[in-house]
Design a protein around this motif. Sequence first.
Motif, PDB file in Angstrom:
ATOM      1  N   LYS A   7       0.826  -1.209   0.000  1.00 27.06           N
ATOM      2  CA  LYS A   7       0.000   0.000   0.000  1.00 27.06           C
ATOM      3  C   LYS A   7       0.860   1.258   0.000  1.00 27.06           C
ATOM      4  O   LYS A   7       0.552   2.251  -0.663  1.00 27.06           O
ATOM      5  N   ASP A   8       1.969   1.213   0.734  1.00 24.75           N
ATOM      6  CA  ASP A   8       2.867   2.369   0.764  1.00 24.75           C
ATOM      7  C   ASP A   8       3.767   2.425  -0.470  1.00 24.75           C
ATOM      8  O   ASP A   8       4.220   3.504  -0.868  1.00 24.75           O
ATOM      9  N   ALA A   9       4.020   1.267  -1.072  1.00 25.23           N
ATOM     10  CA  ALA A   9       4.904   1.230  -2.247  1.00 25.23           C
ATOM     11  C   ALA A   9       4.341   2.055  -3.401  1.00 25.23           C
ATOM     12  O   ALA A   9       5.100   2.696  -4.141  1.00 25.23           O
ATOM     13  N   VAL A  10       3.006   2.052  -3.567  1.00 22.04           N
ATOM     14  CA  VAL A  10       2.433   2.802  -4.688  1.00 22.04           C
ATOM     15  C   VAL A  10       2.644   4.301  -4.525  1.00 22.04           C
ATOM     16  O   VAL A  10       2.677   5.045  -5.504  1.00 22.04           O
ATOM     17  N   LYS A  11       2.800   4.744  -3.274  1.00 23.22           N
ATOM     18  CA  LYS A  11       3.039   6.167  -3.027  1.00 23.22           C
ATOM     19  C   LYS A  11       4.521   6.514  -3.015  1.00 23.22           C
ATOM     20  O   LYS A  11       4.902   7.644  -3.304  1.00 23.22           O
ATOM     21  N   LEU A  12       5.354   5.548  -2.673  1.00 28.49           N
ATOM     22  CA  LEU A  12       6.793   5.806  -2.571  1.00 28.49           C
ATOM     23  C   LEU A  12       7.553   5.511  -3.856  1.00 28.49           C
ATOM     24  O   LEU A  12       8.738   5.842  -3.962  1.00 28.49           O
ATOM     25  N   LYS A  13       6.877   4.907  -4.825  1.00 32.73           N
ATOM     26  CA  LYS A  13       7.557   4.527  -6.065  1.00 32.73           C
ATOM     27  C   LYS A  13       8.209   5.726  -6.745  1.00 32.73           C
ATOM     28  O   LYS A  13       9.312   5.629  -7.294  1.00 32.73           O
ATOM     29  N   LYS A  14       7.569   6.880  -6.681  1.00 32.20           N
ATOM     30  CA  LYS A  14       8.128   8.056  -7.358  1.00 32.20           C
ATOM     31  C   LYS A  14       9.413   8.545  -6.695  1.00 32.20           C
ATOM     32  O   LYS A  14      10.130   9.363  -7.266  1.00 32.20           O
ATOM     33  N   PHE A  15       9.690   8.033  -5.491  1.00 35.12           N
ATOM     34  CA  PHE A  15      10.925   8.399  -4.787  1.00 35.12           C
ATOM     35  C   PHE A  15      11.950   7.265  -4.829  1.00 35.12           C
ATOM     36  O   PHE A  15      12.882   7.248  -4.023  1.00 35.12           O
ATOM     37  N   SER A  16      11.773   6.331  -5.758  1.00 35.58           N
ATOM     38  CA  SER A  16      12.650   5.160  -5.797  1.00 35.58           C
ATOM     39  C   SER A  16      14.116   5.545  -5.982  1.00 35.58           C
ATOM     40  O   SER A  16      15.012   4.856  -5.494  1.00 35.58           O
ATOM     41  N   TYR A  17      14.365   6.679  -6.667  1.00 35.31           N
ATOM     42  CA  TYR A  17      15.747   7.124  -6.879  1.00 35.31           C
ATOM     43  C   TYR A  17      16.413   7.532  -5.565  1.00 35.31           C
ATOM     44  O   TYR A  17      17.649   7.572  -5.461  1.00 35.31           O
ATOM     45  N   MET A  18      15.590   7.828  -4.545  1.00 40.19           N
ATOM     46  CA  MET A  18      16.114   8.200  -3.233  1.00 40.19           C
ATOM     47  C   MET A  18      16.147   7.019  -2.268  1.00 40.19           C
ATOM     48  O   MET A  18      16.749   7.115  -1.196  1.00 40.19           O
ATOM     49  N   LEU A  19      15.475   5.940  -2.655  1.00 40.50           N
ATOM     50  CA  LEU A  19      15.307   4.803  -1.743  1.00 40.50           C
ATOM     51  C   LEU A  19      15.786   3.510  -2.401  1.00 40.50           C
ATOM     52  O   LEU A  19      15.005   2.588  -2.656  1.00 40.50           O
ATOM     53  N   PRO A  20      17.074   3.402  -2.707  1.00 40.52           N
ATOM     54  CA  PRO A  20      17.567   2.221  -3.423  1.00 40.52           C
ATOM     55  C   PRO A  20      17.506   0.935  -2.614  1.00 40.52           C
ATOM     56  O   PRO A  20      17.328  -0.145  -3.167  1.00 40.52           O
ATOM     57  N   ASP A  21      17.655   1.025  -1.301  1.00 44.79           N
ATOM     58  CA  ASP A  21      17.713  -0.178  -0.461  1.00 44.79           C
ATOM     59  C   ASP A  21      16.374  -0.374   0.249  1.00 44.79           C
ATOM     60  O   ASP A  21      16.295  -0.458   1.474  1.00 44.79           O
ATOM     61  N   THR A  22      15.303  -0.449  -0.572  1.00 44.72           N
ATOM     62  CA  THR A  22      13.949  -0.558  -0.039  1.00 44.72           C
ATOM     63  C   THR A  22      13.292  -1.838  -0.548  1.00 44.72           C
ATOM     64  O   THR A  22      13.363  -2.150  -1.737  1.00 44.72           O
ATOM     65  N   TYR A  23      12.634  -2.550   0.368  1.00 45.63           N
ATOM     66  CA  TYR A  23      12.021  -3.837   0.056  1.00 45.63           C
ATOM     67  C   TYR A  23      10.529  -3.787   0.366  1.00 45.63           C
ATOM     68  O   TYR A  23      10.123  -3.276   1.412  1.00 45.63           O
TER      69      TYR A  23
END
Length: 337
Positions: free
Chosen positions: A289-305
């Motif tokens: 549920k949070d991934a759909v909102k955080l996807k646009k920040f993937s360049y800032m969150l490389p080590d995210t699972y």
Amino acid sequence: MWINRFWDGEAGLLGALMGVLTLPIELIYRVFIGIKNRGYDSGFIAAKDPSIPVVSVGNLAIGGTGKTPFSGWLVSSLNEAGFCPALITRGYGSDEVWLHRLWNPEVLVVVDPHRFRGVNLAIERNADVAVLDDAFQHRAVGRQLDIVLVAAEHGTRDTLLPRGRLRETFRSLARADAIVVTRKKATRGDAEKIVRWLSGFTSCVFAQVVFEPSGWVNLDGSLVSPPYGDDLLAVTSIAGPEIFRDMVTINTSSKVESFAFRDHHIFKESDIVAILKKSNGRPIIITEKDAVKLKKFSYMLPDTYVLRLCMAWESGRDDLVGIIRDRLKCATPSGLS
């Protein structure tokens, strides 16, 4: 989160004080809900009946029951059965809308705070059955079926908002057609105890489901190996952050710290900076549920699972499918899967 401990009666002296202070508000709310329900039960307040069948999926509690994935299963099953379903949601919490469109891109999702208008919009787009999201308390729209989800983790405390997490008392389940008891961290035995307790309020259909981890992906949706490390950070904006933290702990055997934002929080870049500071180099674990909102920040969150969950039936599936088929007059004997 403190509010969950307060609602569970585990917030200590401060929680006891808040319980006393919020009791008058709860009593006023109880009276208001009671008057409204008596109005509908007596027919004094009339519901509007759409021209297509309606199924309501709702809660007694404020979030944390697994309503979003259950609704996803329901609309997918209806679609596979040959219906043209539409999910009608008021739109609060855009993460849920994005998830439904991701899981079932072929299913119409209508966002409208006015549910009856939303159903009519769906009819204009050729829907032949409407699934109302979070509508057990929204009785202004008539329906053929009321399905209510109850989380085993929430226990049996019958206190209403703001002193408890319930919107209505358990007695209101007398108007439900089916109750699905869900669990994530609770045991199957815990869920079965809840079913036995709830059966004292209603003789409706009961079912049980469990939400289990099914794998790991990154923010782009690609499968990845489980996170590596003895110390992880679970970042959430859901109703039950402690339950998610405990699930991550069990499935990684790591120490997990929870960093919780309010439910349905819309993340900003400043939040990402705070998350990175909090993580201090640790792998970050999030929900779908949070991934759909955080996807646009993937360049800032490389080590995210992203920990994916799947819904598995434990009991009552055939009974639930049977009542859905009966109420919708589904002709195919194996219509819902």
